[in-house]
Design an enzyme around this catalytic site. Structure first.
Site, short mmCIF file in Angstrom:
data_model
loop_
_atom_site.label_atom_id
_atom_site.label_comp_id
_atom_site.label_asym_id
_atom_site.label_seq_id
_atom_site.Cartn_x
_atom_site.Cartn_y
_atom_site.Cartn_z
N ASP A 95 2.44 -13.60 -5.03
CA ASP A 95 2.81 -13.54 -3.61
C ASP A 95 3.80 -12.43 -3.33
OD1 ASP A 95 1.32 -15.83 -3.55
OD2 ASP A 95 2.83 -17.08 -2.58
N HIS A 137 5.27 -14.11 -8.33
CA HIS A 137 5.58 -13.14 -7.27
C HIS A 137 5.64 -11.73 -7.84
CE1 HIS A 137 6.97 -16.97 -5.59
NE2 HIS A 137 6.84 -16.41 -4.39
#
Length: 284
Positions: free
Chosen positions: A98, A254
């Site tokens: 992400d 991430h």
């Protein structure tokens, strides 16, 4: 005298015959040249058409590949791969990243994935994709799936749900402008997830995004890098091992600029999952 005239007459006839032969030879030569040129031109035209058709076919194949990869067959609404019963008996891990792309971490993650021949799913923030278009293209080129993480990445969810949908649509337009008009993957991950926690009622937002035709996915495993920056690799691995107890795991990670230890942990994440018998797939 008659003999001389006869010789002259025969000589003229001979020269005349030679001229006729020469003339006929020239006619044959030019006819042959003309026909040969026409055949050559025709062959060249056929070859040119073949090359052009081949080029078009190759381009269509490439477009079809992108279209197939980014055309969703999931119904709108919640998408939970870990609840889908697998009939093949495989253990599958979905690596998801992400908040990217970022100039420092995304290329390193792509390099690690490529080295291990693994495809992942990247949930991009629209404003990051807008300024890092080359990285978006590189993700697509490498065969990864690019999905939507909203344009502005607002976590508070205090706005009208319609504004949230507008933000998701804006991200989708950015991705489509970079990837191409064949991009039609309406896959979303809510910033912070779609969970009704943190004192938030996410139901209106989930309803709105479903009505807009999107399907959204959370995760059932993670490495804990959402909790902060520069978290030691050992801590990230310990978090991963807490939850890797399903046949299908969607792992949250991430590739934002601050998540440098995520990059350091990734080879160990892959090694651990392989040791547990997982294969790797992408979300759709």
């Amino acid at each position: 005298m008659n003999e001389y005239q006869n010789k002259m007459k025969k000589s003229k006839i001979k020269r005349k015959n030679e001229l006729v032969v020469l003339f006929l030879s020239l006619i044959v030569f030019f006819c042959g040249f003309f026909i040969g040129s026409r055949v050559a031109l025709k062959k060249q035209a056929v070859l040119s058409t073949f090359n052009r058709n081949t080029e078009i076919q190759n381009k269509n194949l490439k477009n079809d590949e992108i279209k197939n990869r980014f055309t969703t067959f999931q119904p709108a609404g919640v998408y939970m791969p870990w609840k889908q019963k697998r009939k093949d008996g495989e253990k599958v891990a979905y690596l998801t990243f992400d908040d990217g792309p970022s100039l420092n971490n995304t290329p390193r993650i792509l390099e690690i994935l490529n080295k291990n021949n693994i495809k992942a799913t990247f949930f991009l923030i629209g404003k990051n994709a807008e300024i890092n278009k080359d990285l978006v293209k590189e993700e697509v080129k490498e065969g990864h799936v690019v999905a939507n993480h909203t344009y502005s990445h607002q976590l508070k969810y205090r706005q009208n749900p319609s504004l949230f949908v507008d933000d998701v649509n804006r991200c989708n337009l950015i991705l489509r402008s970079v990837i191409g008009r064949d991009y039609d993957l309406k896959l979303v991950r809510f910033p912070g997830g779609s969970f009704n926690t943190r004192g938030l009622n996410m139901n209106p937002f989930k309803d709105a995004i479903t009505k807009a035709g999107y399907h959204y996915v959370d995760w059932n495993d993670w490495i804990g890098d959402a909790s902060g920056n520069n978290i030691p690799v050992d801590n990230l691995m310990n978090e991963l091992k807490k939850y890797t107890n399903h046949d299908t795991v969607v792992i949250l990670m991430h590739d934002a600029a601050a998540k440098t230890t995520t990059v350091q942990a990734l080879p160990k994440v892959i090694e651990y999952l392989k040791s547990r018998g997982y294969t790797f797939e992408t979300l759709n």
